[in-house]
Scaffold this active site. Structure first.
Site, PDB file in Angstrom:
ATOM      1  N   SER A  63       0.794  -1.233   0.000  1.00 30.03           N
ATOM      2  CA  SER A  63       0.000   0.000   0.000  1.00 30.03           C
ATOM      3  C   SER A  63       0.822   1.277   0.000  1.00 30.03           C
ATOM      4  CB  SER A  63      -0.962   0.004   1.192  1.00 30.03           C
ATOM      5  OG  SER A  63      -2.038  -0.874   0.948  1.00 30.03           O
ATOM      6  N   GLY A 304       4.749   8.835   6.230  1.00 33.95           N
ATOM      7  CA  GLY A 304       5.127   7.502   5.791  1.00 33.95           C
ATOM      8  C   GLY A 304       3.939   6.708   5.319  1.00 33.95           C
ATOM      9  N   HIS A 305       4.153   5.417   5.192  1.00 33.15           N
ATOM     10  CA  HIS A 305       3.084   4.492   4.830  1.00 33.15           C
ATOM     11  C   HIS A 305       3.627   3.087   5.035  1.00 33.15           C
ATOM     12  CE1 HIS A 305      -0.642   3.174   2.971  1.00 33.15           C
ATOM     13  NE2 HIS A 305      -0.973   4.425   2.735  1.00 33.15           N
ATOM     14  N   ASP A 306       2.727   2.157   5.313  1.00 33.97           N
ATOM     15  CA  ASP A 306       3.083   0.751   5.381  1.00 33.97           C
ATOM     16  C   ASP A 306       2.411   0.024   4.227  1.00 33.97           C
ATOM     17  OD1 ASP A 306       4.432   1.282   7.727  1.00 33.97           O
ATOM     18  OD2 ASP A 306       2.772   0.678   9.009  1.00 33.97           O
ATOM     19  N   GLY A 307       2.890  -1.171   3.955  1.00 32.89           N
ATOM     20  CA  GLY A 307       2.299  -1.971   2.895  1.00 32.89           C
ATOM     21  C   GLY A 307       2.322  -3.439   3.245  1.00 32.89           C
TER      22      GLY A 307
END
Length: 463
Positions: A63, A304-307
């Site tokens: 993601s 930020g972002h996680d996936g």
């Protein structure tokens, strides 16, 4: 404070040991600071083949792709081709969901910051052709509207496939072509892949899943999710260094290393502005911007972002005030535990920023006497969750996956919930190294919570 060379030595010395501790088959990490980038890798890309992970290996970023999709949309805003506050139907006439009034009102901005309000975990495979995103959007007609557009945050994968279709229609090109032409190429990225066909040209990681909660991770039966979800994060893969080149674009006011304006500085700032606040959800940010998660850590703003894809997990953290970014890409195991160790060490040693502790059940737990507000069944397209109270007074959450998600793994065991704070409960035992908060919000008219929120707002099923 440490130097980057000291961080490099720590990664070289410790990464393999940490992978073994957290049962992570393989991982690669990169750190960018003050104009210099370091990277490292350890473990294997697949336990079936034993091929070693390298810093140039490609892992899926999941993601985190949503920030790339947002960048494509903001380029269109820069060119005057898209208005963030216009209805998405101005650009995607075929956007239809079950609630016609909501479909006509939902704006581009609401899609970008997860406030559109319709059911978002719709994983429908519409094939591998260039028309797969178009077909995906067409099949959203029966999707439920959970709450009025703009009312609150609920993480929405489907919204980003709609945004991918918007990009396709305005540009007149498939999503993957747009990503390569408008981001990969101007940034000079060399180790990045839109799908498995491109990934196979590189040294690529395979995801690993646990067939049972306590089992060792094994290679996943498939490499990626469906192409129709590519704009949301189904299959984009890259090495950490290339992911940080993208992050640097957002630290440098939208300019590539050669000075090319890839996205406007105003759009870069707008993406990092707070759009909606979140309930306390543990791993998720305190707020959301356009595409970006926003974290408030010790007086510093971190974006930020996680996936997460099938057995792969990715973590990106950027601290704009320090010009620091770090990316960790993994292919299974207790990935959150590894994230805490690696990203936590980098932030602490380079800039003195402590990674916040993840929520844990309080040592002194107040009894859950009246749980009428919480008990019941909450449902969405990919899962059904039942919250119940046993005869001994303990409260349990039973999660039953649906559809393609159910086919990829077994049903998890029920987990006990205890009170964390107010109307937020938390799992007593960790899953994958994390105690998940469960926020009960809203009112169904009889004092019972209308939604169970753990990142997605799941609506109480009608009884």
């Amino acid at each position: 404070m440490a130097t980057l060379s000291e961080i490099q030595k720590w990664l070289d010395d410790r990464l393999a040991t940490l992978l073994a501790e957290y049962q992570v088959p393989g991982a690669a990490v990169a750190v960018s600071w003050r104009g210099e980038v370091i990277d490292a890798a350890a473990g294997v890309l697949s336990k079936a083949t034993g091929v070693e992970a390298t810093a140039d290996s490609l892992f899926q970023v999941g993601s985190i792709t949503k920030v790339w999709t947002t960048t494509l949309v903001m380029q269109l805003v820069d060119e005057g081709l898209v208005d963030l506050d216009a209805p998405v139907r101005d650009y995607v006439p075929g956007f239809v969901i079950d609630d016609e009034a909501a479909a006509a009102a939902i704006t581009v901005r609401q899609l970008l910051c997860h406030t559109s309000g319709f059911e978002g975990d719709i994983f429908t495979d519409t094939g591998n052709g260039d028309d797969c995103v178009e077909k995906y959007v067409a099949q959203l007609a029966g999707v439920t509207q959970l709450y009025p557009p703009g009312e609150m945050f609920s993480y929405n994968n489907a919204a980003f496939s709609v945004l991918g279709r918007l990009v396709e229609l305005v540009r007149g090109k498939p999503y993957a072509t747009c990503l390569r032409e408008y981001v990969f190429t101007p940034l000079g990225l060399t180790h990045v892949a839109n799908d498995a066909n491109e990934a196979i040209l590189h040294r690529a990681a395979v995801g690993h899943i646990r067939p049972e909660p306590d089992a060792d991770p094994v290679p996943a039966p498939v490499w990626s999710l469906m192409r129709s979800m590519a704009p949301a994060g189904a299959m984009l893969a890259m090495r950490p260094r290339d992911l940080l080149a993208f992050a640097q674009l957002h630290l440098d006011g939208g300019k590539a290393p050669d000075g090319t304006a890839v996205v406007g500085s105003g759009s870069v700032k707008a993406m990092q502005d707070r759009q909606v606040e979140l309930p306390p959800l543990g791993m998720m940010g305190n707020a959301w911007g356009l595409g970006w998660e926003i974290f408030d850590w010790q007086g510093s703003t971190v974006i930020g972002h996680d996936g997460g894809t099938i057995g792969q997990g990715a973590f990106l953290r950027v601290v704009p005030e320090h010009g620091l970014s770090v990316a960790l890409l993994t292919n299974g195991g207790t990935m959150i535990g590894l994230y805490q160790q690696v990203v936590g060490h980098v932030l602490r040693e380079l800039i003195g920023l402590e990674l916040p502790s993840l929520p844990t059940p309080p040592a002194d737990r107040a009894p859950l006497d009246d749980v009428t507000r919480y008990v019941g069944t909450y449902s969405c397209d990919v899962a059904e969750i039942t919250v119940s109270q046993a005869d001994d007074g303990r409260v349990w959450l039973d999660h039953t996956p649906k559809g393609e998600i159910a086919e990829l793994g077994g049903k998890p065991d029920p987990v006990e919930l205890v009170r964390l704070d107010g109307d937020t409960l938390i799992t007593l035992e960790p899953q994958q190294g994390f105690h998940q908060p469960q926020a009960f919000i809203g009112d169904d008219g009889s004092g019972r919570a209308l939604y169970l929120h753990s990142g997605r707002a799941m609506r109480r099923a009608q009884s």
